[in-house]
Design a protein around this motif. Structure first.
Motif, PDB file in Angstrom:
ATOM      1  N   GLY A 192       0.791  -1.215   0.000  1.00 30.92           N
ATOM      2  CA  GLY A 192       0.000   0.000   0.000  1.00 30.92           C
ATOM      3  C   GLY A 192       0.823   1.263   0.000  1.00 30.92           C
ATOM      4  N   PHE A 193       0.107   2.350   0.083  1.00 30.18           N
ATOM      5  CA  PHE A 193       0.693   3.679  -0.033  1.00 30.18           C
ATOM      6  C   PHE A 193       0.693   4.404   1.298  1.00 30.18           C
ATOM      7  N   TYR A 194       1.743   5.182   1.489  1.00 30.94           N
ATOM      8  CA  TYR A 194       1.794   6.210   2.523  1.00 30.94           C
ATOM      9  C   TYR A 194       1.953   7.531   1.782  1.00 30.94           C
ATOM     10  N   ALA A 237       2.712  11.493   1.347  1.00 31.86           N
ATOM     11  CA  ALA A 237       3.637  12.474   1.910  1.00 31.86           C
ATOM     12  C   ALA A 237       2.877  13.744   2.289  1.00 31.86           C
ATOM     13  N   ARG A 238       3.056  14.145   3.550  1.00 28.43           N
ATOM     14  CA  ARG A 238       2.466  15.377   4.077  1.00 28.43           C
ATOM     15  C   ARG A 238       3.533  16.047   4.924  1.00 28.43           C
ATOM     16  N   ASN A 239       4.150  17.108   4.387  1.00 24.82           N
ATOM     17  CA  ASN A 239       5.247  17.799   5.065  1.00 24.82           C
ATOM     18  C   ASN A 239       6.367  16.799   5.330  1.00 24.82           C
ATOM     19  N   GLU A 240       6.773  16.588   6.551  1.00 20.65           N
ATOM     20  CA  GLU A 240       7.855  15.643   6.871  1.00 20.65           C
ATOM     21  C   GLU A 240       7.301  14.368   7.496  1.00 20.65           C
ATOM     22  N   GLU A 241       6.103  13.969   7.035  1.00 16.75           N
ATOM     23  CA  GLU A 241       5.429  12.811   7.604  1.00 16.75           C
ATOM     24  C   GLU A 241       4.712  12.041   6.501  1.00 16.75           C
ATOM     25  N   LEU A 242       4.602  10.740   6.703  1.00 15.34           N
ATOM     26  CA  LEU A 242       3.831   9.882   5.807  1.00 15.34           C
ATOM     27  C   LEU A 242       2.543   9.493   6.517  1.00 15.34           C
ATOM     28  N   ILE A 243       1.431   9.569   5.787  1.00 15.16           N
ATOM     29  CA  ILE A 243       0.126   9.229   6.350  1.00 15.16           C
ATOM     30  C   ILE A 243      -0.464   8.086   5.536  1.00 15.16           C
ATOM     31  N   LEU A 244      -1.000   7.112   6.229  1.00 15.51           N
ATOM     32  CA  LEU A 244      -1.551   5.916   5.604  1.00 15.51           C
ATOM     33  C   LEU A 244      -2.530   6.259   4.495  1.00 15.51           C
ATOM     34  N   GLY A 245      -2.345   5.613   3.349  1.00 11.77           N
ATOM     35  CA  GLY A 245      -3.232   5.761   2.207  1.00 11.77           C
ATOM     36  C   GLY A 245      -3.841   4.418   1.852  1.00 11.77           C
ATOM     37  N   PRO A 246      -4.323   4.259   0.617  1.00  8.71           N
ATOM     38  CA  PRO A 246      -4.928   3.003   0.192  1.00  8.71           C
ATOM     39  C   PRO A 246      -3.948   1.831   0.319  1.00  8.71           C
ATOM     40  N   PHE A 247      -4.447   0.708   0.865  1.00  5.01           N
ATOM     41  CA  PHE A 247      -3.598  -0.462   1.069  1.00  5.01           C
ATOM     42  C   PHE A 247      -4.423  -1.730   1.095  1.00  5.01           C
ATOM     43  N   GLN A 248      -3.721  -2.849   1.079  1.00 10.53           N
ATOM     44  CA  GLN A 248      -4.291  -4.181   1.250  1.00 10.53           C
ATOM     45  C   GLN A 248      -3.452  -4.891   2.308  1.00 10.53           C
ATOM     46  N   GLY A 249      -4.102  -5.583   3.230  1.00 12.76           N
ATOM     47  CA  GLY A 249      -3.399  -6.302   4.280  1.00 12.76           C
ATOM     48  C   GLY A 249      -3.979  -5.959   5.635  1.00 12.76           C
ATOM     49  N   LYS A 250      -3.220  -6.305   6.685  1.00 12.65           N
ATOM     50  CA  LYS A 250      -3.655  -6.030   8.055  1.00 12.65           C
ATOM     51  C   LYS A 250      -3.611  -4.533   8.333  1.00 12.65           C
ATOM     52  N   VAL A 251      -4.276  -4.133   9.428  1.00 15.45           N
ATOM     53  CA  VAL A 251      -4.221  -2.732   9.811  1.00 15.45           C
ATOM     54  C   VAL A 251      -2.756  -2.321   9.944  1.00 15.45           C
ATOM     55  N   CYS A 277       0.375   1.027  10.632  1.00 15.08           N
ATOM     56  CA  CYS A 277       0.746   2.289  11.268  1.00 15.08           C
ATOM     57  C   CYS A 277       0.121   3.420  10.463  1.00 15.08           C
ATOM     58  N   VAL A 278      -0.424   4.408  11.138  1.00 15.28           N
ATOM     59  CA  VAL A 278      -1.118   5.481  10.446  1.00 15.28           C
ATOM     60  C   VAL A 278      -0.161   6.604  10.044  1.00 15.28           C
ATOM     61  N   ARG A 279       0.776   6.966  10.914  1.00 14.20           N
ATOM     62  CA  ARG A 279       1.698   8.066  10.643  1.00 14.20           C
ATOM     63  C   ARG A 279       3.136   7.609  10.857  1.00 14.20           C
ATOM     64  N   ILE A 280       3.980   7.959   9.901  1.00 14.03           N
ATOM     65  CA  ILE A 280       5.401   7.615   9.977  1.00 14.03           C
ATOM     66  C   ILE A 280       6.203   8.873   9.657  1.00 14.03           C
ATOM     67  N   PRO A 281       7.024   9.340  10.600  1.00 16.54           N
ATOM     68  CA  PRO A 281       7.877  10.488  10.285  1.00 16.54           C
ATOM     69  C   PRO A 281       8.963  10.095   9.288  1.00 16.54           C
ATOM     70  N   PHE A 282       9.393  11.057   8.479  1.00 19.12           N
ATOM     71  CA  PHE A 282      10.465  10.792   7.514  1.00 19.12           C
ATOM     72  C   PHE A 282      11.727  10.298   8.221  1.00 19.12           C
ATOM     73  N   SER A 283      11.857  10.560   9.494  1.00 25.61           N
ATOM     74  CA  SER A 283      13.067  10.205  10.243  1.00 25.61           C
ATOM     75  C   SER A 283      13.073   8.769  10.747  1.00 25.61           C
ATOM     76  N   ARG A 284      11.995   7.999  10.511  1.00 27.78           N
ATOM     77  CA  ARG A 284      11.920   6.653  11.077  1.00 27.78           C
ATOM     78  C   ARG A 284      11.531   5.606  10.036  1.00 27.78           C
ATOM     79  N   GLY A 285      12.047   4.416  10.225  1.00 26.19           N
ATOM     80  CA  GLY A 285      11.629   3.253   9.466  1.00 26.19           C
ATOM     81  C   GLY A 285      12.086   3.219   8.023  1.00 26.19           C
ATOM     82  N   VAL A 286      11.726   2.140   7.370  1.00 25.74           N
ATOM     83  CA  VAL A 286      12.093   1.932   5.969  1.00 25.74           C
ATOM     84  C   VAL A 286      11.327   2.909   5.080  1.00 25.74           C
ATOM     85  N   CYS A 287      10.046   3.110   5.370  1.00 27.46           N
ATOM     86  CA  CYS A 287       9.260   4.065   4.586  1.00 27.46           C
ATOM     87  C   CYS A 287       9.801   5.476   4.751  1.00 27.46           C
TER      88      CYS A 287
END
Length: 176
Positions: free
Chosen positions: A61-63, A65-79, A81-91
């Motif tokens: 699925g998609f996250y 981009a909103r400023n310096e944060e990623l917000i959950l978009g359309p996806f398939q699978g289990k629930v 994470c809703v918000r991911i800062p650009f400073s964390r994780g693979v995304c």
């Protein structure tokens, strides 16, 4: 991956076979986008297509981009994470660097965010429109080293079709 007309599995065991399978996937994506330019509809269809076409996934699925944060978009699978800062994780690393992140073992990736503890490998691709990051496309697998360069290349080509087929400036946050 299964053939859309016969339902039989396509051979993904060799690089040439995998490239042929991705060529078929690109044709399917182009068909989905024919006559539809809405960003939300196209992202939702793309996530569903990939999740159902590629073997060994537990999330696609998609996250957005909103400023310096990623917000959950359309996806398939289990629930997820809703918000991911650009400073964390693979995304976040993909959003920050604008480079494909191919991670064979997510547990070895510093700062990995475990939305689903079953995930073992991850592939994240930036979605760039006119040089601007609009989203990242994230794929997770419970299989270690599930993704390779052929997956990255095939999905990059499919995402290019999505970008070209979509009216991105119709997103609600872009309306005056």
């Amino acid at each position: 991956m299964t053939h859309p007309e016969t339902g039989t599995s396509l051979d993904m065991s060799s690089a040439p076979a995998k490239r042929a399978a991705y060529a078929l996937l690109q044709a399917q994506a182009a068909s989905l986008f024919a006559g539809e330019r809405d960003w939300l509809a196209n992202l939702a269809q793309f996530a569903a297509l990939i999740y159902n076409a590629l073997p060994g996934l537990n999330w696609a699925g998609f996250y957005l981009a909103r400023n310096e944060e990623l917000i959950l978009g359309p996806f398939q699978g289990k629930v997820a994470c809703v918000r991911i800062p650009f400073s964390r994780g693979v995304c976040g690393a993909c959003a920050r660097t604008l480079e494909i992140q191919l991670v064979p073992d997510v547990h070895a990736f510093a700062g990995h965010i475990a939305c689903d503890a079953a995930s073992r490998s991850e592939l994240v691709l930036p979605v760039l429109v006119d040089g601007q990051l609009r989203a990242v496309f994230d794929l997770d697998s419970p299989l270690p080293a599930r993704f390779d360069g052929d997956d990255a290349q095939g999905l990059s080509a499919a995402l290019a079709l999505l970008v070209q087929a979509t009216d991105w400036d119709t997103r609600p946050e872009n309306k005056a």
